[in-house]
Write a protein that holds these residues in place. Sequence first.
Motif, PDB file in Angstrom:
ATOM      1  N   GLY A 165      19.085   6.827  -1.610  1.00 16.48           N
ATOM      2  CA  GLY A 165      18.471   7.361  -0.404  1.00 16.48           C
ATOM      3  C   GLY A 165      16.996   7.675  -0.569  1.00 16.48           C
ATOM      4  O   GLY A 165      16.489   8.655  -0.019  1.00 16.48           O
ATOM      5  N   VAL A 166      16.301   6.833  -1.333  1.00 19.31           N
ATOM      6  CA  VAL A 166      14.862   7.014  -1.541  1.00 19.31           C
ATOM      7  C   VAL A 166      14.127   5.814  -0.967  1.00 19.31           C
ATOM      8  O   VAL A 166      14.670   4.704  -0.917  1.00 19.31           O
ATOM      9  CB  VAL A 166      14.520   7.161  -3.046  1.00 19.31           C
ATOM     10  N   PRO A 167      12.890   6.006  -0.500  1.00 19.06           N
ATOM     11  CA  PRO A 167      12.131   4.857   0.006  1.00 19.06           C
ATOM     12  C   PRO A 167      11.736   3.932  -1.131  1.00 19.06           C
ATOM     13  O   PRO A 167      11.664   4.353  -2.295  1.00 19.06           O
ATOM     14  CB  PRO A 167      10.905   5.508   0.652  1.00 19.06           C
ATOM     15  N   MET A 168      11.477   2.686  -0.812  1.00 19.87           N
ATOM     16  CA  MET A 168      10.923   1.789  -1.821  1.00 19.87           C
ATOM     17  C   MET A 168       9.573   2.334  -2.258  1.00 19.87           C
ATOM     18  O   MET A 168       8.819   2.878  -1.445  1.00 19.87           O
ATOM     19  CB  MET A 168      10.761   0.379  -1.263  1.00 19.87           C
ATOM     20  N   PRO A 169       9.243   2.224  -3.528  1.00 24.55           N
ATOM     21  CA  PRO A 169       7.987   2.797  -4.021  1.00 24.55           C
ATOM     22  C   PRO A 169       6.782   1.967  -3.592  1.00 24.55           C
ATOM     23  O   PRO A 169       6.921   0.834  -3.127  1.00 24.55           O
ATOM     24  CB  PRO A 169       8.169   2.751  -5.537  1.00 24.55           C
ATOM     25  N   ASP A 170       5.613   2.544  -3.769  1.00 27.63           N
ATOM     26  CA  ASP A 170       4.374   1.798  -3.536  1.00 27.63           C
ATOM     27  C   ASP A 170       4.084   0.865  -4.710  1.00 27.63           C
ATOM     28  O   ASP A 170       3.560  -0.234  -4.517  1.00 27.63           O
ATOM     29  CB  ASP A 170       3.193   2.762  -3.363  1.00 27.63           C
ATOM     30  N   ARG A 171       4.436   1.354  -5.928  1.00 26.60           N
ATOM     31  CA  ARG A 171       4.121   0.610  -7.148  1.00 26.60           C
ATOM     32  C   ARG A 171       5.300   0.667  -8.114  1.00 26.60           C
ATOM     33  O   ARG A 171       6.034   1.642  -8.154  1.00 26.60           O
ATOM     34  CB  ARG A 171       2.905   1.240  -7.853  1.00 26.60           C
ATOM     35  N   VAL A 172       5.447  -0.399  -8.884  1.00 25.10           N
ATOM     36  CA  VAL A 172       6.439  -0.450  -9.965  1.00 25.10           C
ATOM     37  C   VAL A 172       5.715  -0.881 -11.237  1.00 25.10           C
ATOM     38  O   VAL A 172       5.093  -1.948 -11.272  1.00 25.10           O
ATOM     39  CB  VAL A 172       7.587  -1.433  -9.643  1.00 25.10           C
ATOM     40  N   ARG A 173       5.777  -0.051 -12.260  1.00 23.11           N
ATOM     41  CA  ARG A 173       5.178  -0.409 -13.548  1.00 23.11           C
ATOM     42  C   ARG A 173       6.225  -1.071 -14.440  1.00 23.11           C
ATOM     43  O   ARG A 173       7.387  -0.670 -14.457  1.00 23.11           O
ATOM     44  CB  ARG A 173       4.628   0.835 -14.249  1.00 23.11           C
ATOM     45  N   PHE A 174       5.804  -2.068 -15.212  1.00 27.69           N
ATOM     46  CA  PHE A 174       6.677  -2.719 -16.193  1.00 27.69           C
ATOM     47  C   PHE A 174       5.835  -3.078 -17.411  1.00 27.69           C
ATOM     48  O   PHE A 174       4.624  -3.250 -17.307  1.00 27.69           O
ATOM     49  CB  PHE A 174       7.332  -3.972 -15.592  1.00 27.69           C
ATOM     50  N   PHE A 175       6.484  -3.189 -18.576  1.00 32.49           N
ATOM     51  CA  PHE A 175       5.716  -3.351 -19.812  1.00 32.49           C
ATOM     52  C   PHE A 175       5.978  -4.660 -20.550  1.00 32.49           C
ATOM     53  O   PHE A 175       5.421  -4.877 -21.624  1.00 32.49           O
ATOM     54  CB  PHE A 175       5.993  -2.177 -20.760  1.00 32.49           C
ATOM     55  N   ARG A 176       6.820  -5.537 -20.022  1.00 36.17           N
ATOM     56  CA  ARG A 176       7.099  -6.814 -20.709  1.00 36.17           C
ATOM     57  C   ARG A 176       6.352  -7.950 -20.001  1.00 36.17           C
ATOM     58  O   ARG A 176       6.673  -8.310 -18.866  1.00 36.17           O
ATOM     59  CB  ARG A 176       8.595  -7.108 -20.732  1.00 36.17           C
ATOM     60  N   SER A 177       5.381  -8.524 -20.687  1.00 36.91           N
ATOM     61  CA  SER A 177       4.588  -9.582 -20.076  1.00 36.91           C
ATOM     62  C   SER A 177       5.440 -10.811 -19.768  1.00 36.91           C
ATOM     63  O   SER A 177       5.168 -11.545 -18.810  1.00 36.91           O
ATOM     64  CB  SER A 177       3.431  -9.965 -21.000  1.00 36.91           C
ATOM     65  N   GLN A 178       6.502 -11.041 -20.557  1.00 39.40           N
ATOM     66  CA  GLN A 178       7.329 -12.233 -20.365  1.00 39.40           C
ATOM     67  C   GLN A 178       8.101 -12.194 -19.045  1.00 39.40           C
ATOM     68  O   GLN A 178       8.550 -13.231 -18.562  1.00 39.40           O
ATOM     69  CB  GLN A 178       8.308 -12.379 -21.530  1.00 39.40           C
ATOM     70  N   MET A 179       8.263 -10.993 -18.484  1.00 44.54           N
ATOM     71  CA  MET A 179       9.027 -10.852 -17.236  1.00 44.54           C
ATOM     72  C   MET A 179       8.116 -10.733 -16.020  1.00 44.54           C
ATOM     73  O   MET A 179       8.589 -10.447 -14.922  1.00 44.54           O
ATOM     74  CB  MET A 179       9.941  -9.624 -17.329  1.00 44.54           C
ATOM     75  N   GLN A 180       6.838 -10.969 -16.207  1.00 42.97           N
ATOM     76  CA  GLN A 180       5.882 -10.723 -15.127  1.00 42.97           C
ATOM     77  C   GLN A 180       6.163 -11.568 -13.896  1.00 42.97           C
ATOM     78  O   GLN A 180       6.102 -11.068 -12.766  1.00 42.97           O
ATOM     79  CB  GLN A 180       4.453 -10.964 -15.612  1.00 42.97           C
ATOM     80  N   THR A 181       6.478 -12.835 -14.074  1.00 44.62           N
ATOM     81  CA  THR A 181       6.710 -13.708 -12.923  1.00 44.62           C
ATOM     82  C   THR A 181       7.902 -13.244 -12.101  1.00 44.62           C
ATOM     83  O   THR A 181       7.813 -13.114 -10.865  1.00 44.62           O
ATOM     84  CB  THR A 181       6.926 -15.165 -13.387  1.00 44.62           C
ATOM     85  N   ILE A 182       9.017 -12.988 -12.761  1.00 47.32           N
ATOM     86  CA  ILE A 182      10.232 -12.564 -12.049  1.00 47.32           C
ATOM     87  C   ILE A 182      10.014 -11.221 -11.366  1.00 47.32           C
ATOM     88  O   ILE A 182      10.367 -11.035 -10.192  1.00 47.32           O
ATOM     89  CB  ILE A 182      11.426 -12.494 -13.020  1.00 47.32           C
TER      90      ILE A 182
END
Length: 390
Positions: A165-182
């Motif tokens: 029951g939370v809104p979608m965020p403005d930003r999502v941080r991720f730390f694996r460069s290999q998953m950047q495209t997906i």
Amino acid sequence: MTTATAIVAGHGLALRRSLPLPNPPGRATTSVSLSARPVTPARRMIVPASPSPRSPRRCRSISSESSTEASAAADIADEEVEAENKVDPQAEVCYLDPDVDPESIREWELDFCSRPILDARGKKVWELVVCDATLSLQFTRYFPNNAINSVTLRDALASVSEALGVPMPDRVRFFRSQMQTIITRACGDLGVKAVPSRRCVSLLLWLEERYEVVYSRHPGFQAGTRPLLALDNPFPTTLPENLFGDKWAFVQLPFSAVREEVESLERRYAFGAGLDLELLGFELDDTTLVPGVAVESSRAKPLAAWMNGLEICAMEADTGRASLILSAGVSTRYVYSGYQKTAASTQEAEAWEAAKKACGGLHFLAIQENLNSDGCVGFWLLLDLPPPPV
């Protein structure tokens, strides 16, 4: 040799200039010596593996002067171990702190990667882990390895919003460069900005604990399995022209002053980033000196603005290359500045790194209009963390 003073953010921290450093084209750089004051090693908490409405537990020091306090601390430790033993390693987490306003959670931290666990087919299990910086939101879900694509991730992220029951965020941080495209494609379909960044401190520490408490107890756990998508550590490249300062210096601030800077960051600075020191559970004396780098620039505000978009995560004194290295994003490393390699400069750089290690990896970057000025235009609190075990 002349004497210079470096005062960081109005705390009157005077340091002695020790040696001239070679200049980048058209620019001067300076360095200052660290005082040889011993510091107590920092202690940092490991965030809870199972969600709980209570605050994340913190590291505790047991004093030998009080048997009652020691007994109480031991009881707490026993309770935490008992709680960990009750964790079902095959269960998925779906938790939102009831005391938190769902609308206030505007940024998520995300990992989507394989785990050292085999399913019934003998294939590696993948897992989505999502949290926010305060761990008020926690979500995990396992996936078979033949369902890994941006559509699967997009639908799973949408289900986090629906289930909690939370809104979608403005930003999502991720730390694996290999998953950047997906990740970028999945987030783009949801209208969310994907930010490659190693400033996912809460997520990294949660993964560290999940390895010990969850993955290693799973019936399909494969001990000794190396991470499928290891973190990149590329060779540092040349710093872009717009990121050069006029001078830089090794400096230190008492831990109490660092806390003040973080607490007043939004109020006092247009640029910078802090860390939740309470959540991380740093147990440093107020007088413990935290190392940092102060940068002087005649165009401090534009420089701070450019730096603000880099997702700065760490700075390193590389004594082998006689360079100061700036790490940003997930796989970007810059030679921030070089210096003349001498016994004195090597000793100074080693002392700075030793002070950082003694502070549990905590350090900072400050940008000023003048190293003698009484304030900062930008302030970033940084933390060295080892790569996650998964």
